[in-house]
Design a protein around this motif. Structure first.
Motif, PDB file in Angstrom:
ATOM      1  N   HIS A 140       0.845  -1.188   0.000  1.00 58.39           N
ATOM      2  CA  HIS A 140       0.000   0.000   0.000  1.00 58.39           C
ATOM      3  C   HIS A 140       0.884   1.243   0.000  1.00 58.39           C
ATOM      4  O   HIS A 140       1.944   1.256   0.630  1.00 58.39           O
ATOM      5  CB  HIS A 140      -0.901  -0.017   1.243  1.00 58.39           C
ATOM      6  CG  HIS A 140      -1.997   0.980   1.220  1.00 58.39           C
ATOM      7  ND1 HIS A 140      -1.797   2.314   1.552  1.00 58.39           N
ATOM      8  CD2 HIS A 140      -3.318   0.864   0.909  1.00 58.39           C
ATOM      9  CE1 HIS A 140      -2.939   2.968   1.452  1.00 58.39           C
ATOM     10  NE2 HIS A 140      -3.888   2.109   1.066  1.00 58.39           N
ATOM     11  N   PRO A 141       0.484   2.312  -0.700  1.00 56.42           N
ATOM     12  CA  PRO A 141       1.345   3.503  -0.808  1.00 56.42           C
ATOM     13  C   PRO A 141       1.496   4.309   0.472  1.00 56.42           C
ATOM     14  O   PRO A 141       2.373   5.175   0.539  1.00 56.42           O
ATOM     15  CB  PRO A 141       0.650   4.337  -1.892  1.00 56.42           C
ATOM     16  CG  PRO A 141      -0.771   3.882  -1.884  1.00 56.42           C
ATOM     17  CD  PRO A 141      -0.726   2.427  -1.539  1.00 56.42           C
TER      18      PRO A 141
ATOM     19  N   ARG B 254      -1.887  -4.629  -7.982  1.00 56.20           N
ATOM     20  CA  ARG B 254      -1.398  -3.276  -7.734  1.00 56.20           C
ATOM     21  C   ARG B 254      -2.438  -2.478  -6.958  1.00 56.20           C
ATOM     22  O   ARG B 254      -3.626  -2.516  -7.282  1.00 56.20           O
ATOM     23  CB  ARG B 254      -1.102  -2.535  -9.041  1.00 56.20           C
ATOM     24  CG  ARG B 254       0.152  -2.965  -9.772  1.00 56.20           C
ATOM     25  CD  ARG B 254       1.406  -2.587  -9.012  1.00 56.20           C
ATOM     26  NE  ARG B 254       2.605  -2.979  -9.730  1.00 56.20           N
ATOM     27  CZ  ARG B 254       3.205  -4.159  -9.623  1.00 56.20           C
ATOM     28  NH1 ARG B 254       2.680  -5.078  -8.810  1.00 56.20           N
ATOM     29  NH2 ARG B 254       4.304  -4.434 -10.287  1.00 56.20           N
ATOM     30  N   PHE B 255      -1.984  -1.747  -5.930  1.00 53.21           N
ATOM     31  CA  PHE B 255      -2.844  -0.759  -5.290  1.00 53.21           C
ATOM     32  C   PHE B 255      -3.028   0.412  -6.249  1.00 53.21           C
ATOM     33  O   PHE B 255      -2.064   0.875  -6.867  1.00 53.21           O
ATOM     34  CB  PHE B 255      -2.226  -0.275  -3.983  1.00 53.21           C
ATOM     35  CG  PHE B 255      -2.337  -1.269  -2.865  1.00 53.21           C
ATOM     36  CD1 PHE B 255      -3.493  -1.348  -2.108  1.00 53.21           C
ATOM     37  CD2 PHE B 255      -1.280  -2.117  -2.569  1.00 53.21           C
ATOM     38  CE1 PHE B 255      -3.612  -2.264  -1.071  1.00 53.21           C
ATOM     39  CE2 PHE B 255      -1.380  -3.045  -1.536  1.00 53.21           C
ATOM     40  CZ  PHE B 255      -2.557  -3.111  -0.787  1.00 53.21           C
ATOM     41  N   ILE B 256      -4.273   0.894  -6.388  1.00 51.37           N
ATOM     42  CA  ILE B 256      -4.568   1.988  -7.314  1.00 51.37           C
ATOM     43  C   ILE B 256      -5.355   3.074  -6.585  1.00 51.37           C
ATOM     44  O   ILE B 256      -5.793   2.881  -5.452  1.00 51.37           O
ATOM     45  CB  ILE B 256      -5.351   1.494  -8.549  1.00 51.37           C
ATOM     46  CG1 ILE B 256      -6.701   0.885  -8.133  1.00 51.37           C
ATOM     47  CG2 ILE B 256      -4.532   0.482  -9.339  1.00 51.37           C
ATOM     48  CD1 ILE B 256      -7.602   0.535  -9.306  1.00 51.37           C
ATOM     49  N   ASN B 257      -5.534   4.200  -7.274  1.00 53.73           N
ATOM     50  CA  ASN B 257      -6.310   5.318  -6.720  1.00 53.73           C
ATOM     51  C   ASN B 257      -5.827   5.731  -5.331  1.00 53.73           C
ATOM     52  O   ASN B 257      -6.621   5.896  -4.399  1.00 53.73           O
ATOM     53  CB  ASN B 257      -7.802   4.992  -6.691  1.00 53.73           C
ATOM     54  CG  ASN B 257      -8.431   5.056  -8.064  1.00 53.73           C
ATOM     55  OD1 ASN B 257      -7.725   5.213  -9.056  1.00 53.73           O
ATOM     56  ND2 ASN B 257      -9.741   4.941  -8.128  1.00 53.73           N
ATOM     57  N   GLY B 258      -4.508   5.858  -5.197  1.00 55.85           N
ATOM     58  CA  GLY B 258      -3.941   6.290  -3.927  1.00 55.85           C
ATOM     59  C   GLY B 258      -4.089   5.295  -2.806  1.00 55.85           C
ATOM     60  O   GLY B 258      -3.989   5.659  -1.631  1.00 55.85           O
TER      61      GLY B 258
ATOM     62  N   GLU C  35      -1.976   8.949 -10.760  1.00 57.42           N
ATOM     63  CA  GLU C  35      -2.994   8.670  -9.753  1.00 57.42           C
ATOM     64  C   GLU C  35      -4.289   8.180 -10.383  1.00 57.42           C
ATOM     65  O   GLU C  35      -5.107   7.550  -9.705  1.00 57.42           O
ATOM     66  CB  GLU C  35      -3.260   9.929  -8.923  1.00 57.42           C
ATOM     67  CG  GLU C  35      -2.123  10.284  -7.975  1.00 57.42           C
ATOM     68  CD  GLU C  35      -2.493  11.442  -7.073  1.00 57.42           C
ATOM     69  OE1 GLU C  35      -3.628  11.947  -7.207  1.00 57.42           O
ATOM     70  OE2 GLU C  35      -1.660  11.825  -6.231  1.00 57.42           O
ATOM     71  N   SER C  36      -4.485   8.463 -11.663  1.00 53.46           N
ATOM     72  CA  SER C  36      -5.753   8.099 -12.299  1.00 53.46           C
ATOM     73  C   SER C  36      -5.587   7.228 -13.535  1.00 53.46           C
ATOM     74  O   SER C  36      -6.553   6.984 -14.258  1.00 53.46           O
ATOM     75  CB  SER C  36      -6.532   9.364 -12.688  1.00 53.46           C
ATOM     76  OG  SER C  36      -5.775  10.148 -13.592  1.00 53.46           O
ATOM     77  N   THR C  37      -4.383   6.725 -13.788  1.00 47.59           N
ATOM     78  CA  THR C  37      -4.185   5.845 -14.942  1.00 47.59           C
ATOM     79  C   THR C  37      -3.317   4.651 -14.568  1.00 47.59           C
ATOM     80  O   THR C  37      -2.369   4.777 -13.793  1.00 47.59           O
ATOM     81  CB  THR C  37      -3.525   6.586 -16.125  1.00 47.59           C
ATOM     82  OG1 THR C  37      -2.308   7.194 -15.680  1.00 47.59           O
ATOM     83  CG2 THR C  37      -4.448   7.628 -16.713  1.00 47.59           C
TER      84      THR C  37
ATOM     85  N   ASP D  98     -17.214   3.129 -10.646  1.00 50.82           N
ATOM     86  CA  ASP D  98     -17.525   3.387  -9.248  1.00 50.82           C
ATOM     87  C   ASP D  98     -16.316   3.769  -8.413  1.00 50.82           C
ATOM     88  O   ASP D  98     -16.411   3.907  -7.208  1.00 50.82           O
ATOM     89  CB  ASP D  98     -18.174   2.139  -8.616  1.00 50.82           C
ATOM     90  CG  ASP D  98     -19.506   1.811  -9.273  1.00 50.82           C
ATOM     91  OD1 ASP D  98     -20.218   2.792  -9.603  1.00 50.82           O
ATOM     92  OD2 ASP D  98     -19.792   0.625  -9.451  1.00 50.82           O
ATOM     93  N   LEU D  99     -15.142   3.912  -9.069  1.00 53.36           N
ATOM     94  CA  LEU D  99     -13.937   4.221  -8.300  1.00 53.36           C
ATOM     95  C   LEU D  99     -13.938   5.696  -7.886  1.00 53.36           C
ATOM     96  O   LEU D  99     -14.301   6.539  -8.679  1.00 53.36           O
ATOM     97  CB  LEU D  99     -12.687   3.927  -9.132  1.00 53.36           C
ATOM     98  CG  LEU D  99     -12.422   2.446  -9.402  1.00 53.36           C
ATOM     99  CD1 LEU D  99     -11.120   2.285 -10.144  1.00 53.36           C
ATOM    100  CD2 LEU D  99     -12.363   1.653  -8.125  1.00 53.36           C
TER     101      LEU D  99
END
Length: 353
Positions: A15-16, A59-63, A106-108, A352-353
């Protein structure tokens, strides 16, 4: 710290910002573990059967709000980290099995499949931005260079590709190497690109001169280099098929020291925690292990970190190849469709993200 996974793992990611680590398994399951730095414990906080077939990448995404997984069943799943609930699933994200995921911004995110196709997903626009047919075999690893909007990719076809994410085209591609390429990192302040290979040789490319490697480091041979992490501009960490995790210096090229032995089985993946305090490793021994970096690197700080860039006088200019190397089968690389065209049924992913 270590935890038994019960099955062979394929992917690992931290996690970031939180003490969480995700692991994807051959069974299609996704495990999420919370690690405690005080008592050195690992506690499983999520066990989700994410895919019908093997879950190859995570992968963890969207922060860090969600975790994305890619599977042999060609689907991508986004799962809420807090609740464990499914946010969105794209059943036919690719025509072939998905082997790799990477965060771009952050969005791709980008995904790569078994036939060398790369797709870029925009979570903000909730659509697929474009695709690139970069290789003729599976995508083994990807590395994003944000300053130039270049995506470096390695493949089982033995080539390194430089993909331009502004045009969704392969800008240049290396000549075919003798072995499959398994991993890629950028070092020396962007002047060197290092690729790991199935034969254990590290191939060094100078930025802007990707047709052929400028140097080879063979001391890890004959054990395949399965995973690599950049520690700093002069050193990287490798995970090999003999289970050894090694600290390697680049220019001058040398094995500084083996820093850990995960097991006698191949190291399948490596990752740093968000604060770089821990190194995570997974292997065919079905174990997740977290190593204290300060402890395993103790003693290596006094080793020579590598000589200055004076030994590398290559130009920083990028070579642009309008006609990338022909494949072994004689077929030409097909460039991407941009925007949503050609991706019907995919536009609702990440809605829905």
């Amino acid at each position: 710290m270590e935890a038994s996974l019960g099955e062979i793992p394929f992917g690992i990611d931290f996690h970031p910002s939180k003490e969480l680590v995700a692991v994807s398994l051959i069974t299609g399951d996704l495990h999420l573990y919370k690690y405690n730095t005080d008592d050195s414990s690992l506690q499983r906080c999520l066990d989700l059967h994410a895919h019908a077939e093997s879950c190859r990448t995570v992968r963890f995404i969207n922060g860090g709000q969600a975790v994305a997984t890619g599977s042999k069943d060609c689907s991508i799943l986004a799962t809420d980290v807090e609740t464990g609930s499914v946010i969105a699933r794209l059943e036919n994200a690719h025509e072939n099995a998905i082997n790799s995921l990477i965060n771009l911004t952050e969005s791709t995110v980008a995904s790569g499949d078994d036939e060398g196709c790369i797709k870029v997903w925009d979570t903000r626009q909730r659509s697929c931005s474009g695709s690139i047919n970069a290789h003729e075999d599976f995508i083994s690893d990807m590395n994003f260079v944000s300053d130039s909007m270049k995506l470096l990719t390695t493949s089982g076809d033995g080539t390194l590709s430089v993909c331009n994410l502004r045009t969704y085209k392969v800008q240049t591609r290396s000549e075919f190497s003798e072995d499959e390429l398994s991993s890629v990192v950028v070092m020396k302040n962007g002047r060197k690109v290092i690729c790991g290979s199935q034969g254990g040789t590290l191939l060094l490319y100078s930025w802007g001169f990707f047709k052929d490697c400028s140097d080879r480091f063979v001391d890890l041979s004959p054990n395949s280099v399965e995973a690599m992490l950049k520690l700093d501009e002069d050193r990287l960490i490798t995970g090999s098929e003999n289970g050894l995790i090694s600290l390697v210096g680049i220019l001058p090229n040398r094995i500084i020291q083996p820093i850990a032995e995960h097991s006698e089985y191949p190291v399948e993946g490596l990752a740093f925690s968000h604060d770089r305090r821990f190194l995570g490793s997974i292997s065919h021994d079905q174990m997740l292990k977290l190593w204290d970096l300060n402890e395993i690197l103790q003693g290596s700080e006094n080793a020579a970190k590598g000589q200055d860039a004076s030994s590398d006088s290559d130009s920083d200019g990028m070579d642009v190849d309008d006609n990338p190397s022909q494949s072994k089968k004689g077929t030409k690389t097909k460039n991407a469709n941009k925007g949503g065209a050609g991706f019907s049924g995919s536009n609702n992913f990440f809605a829905d993200l």
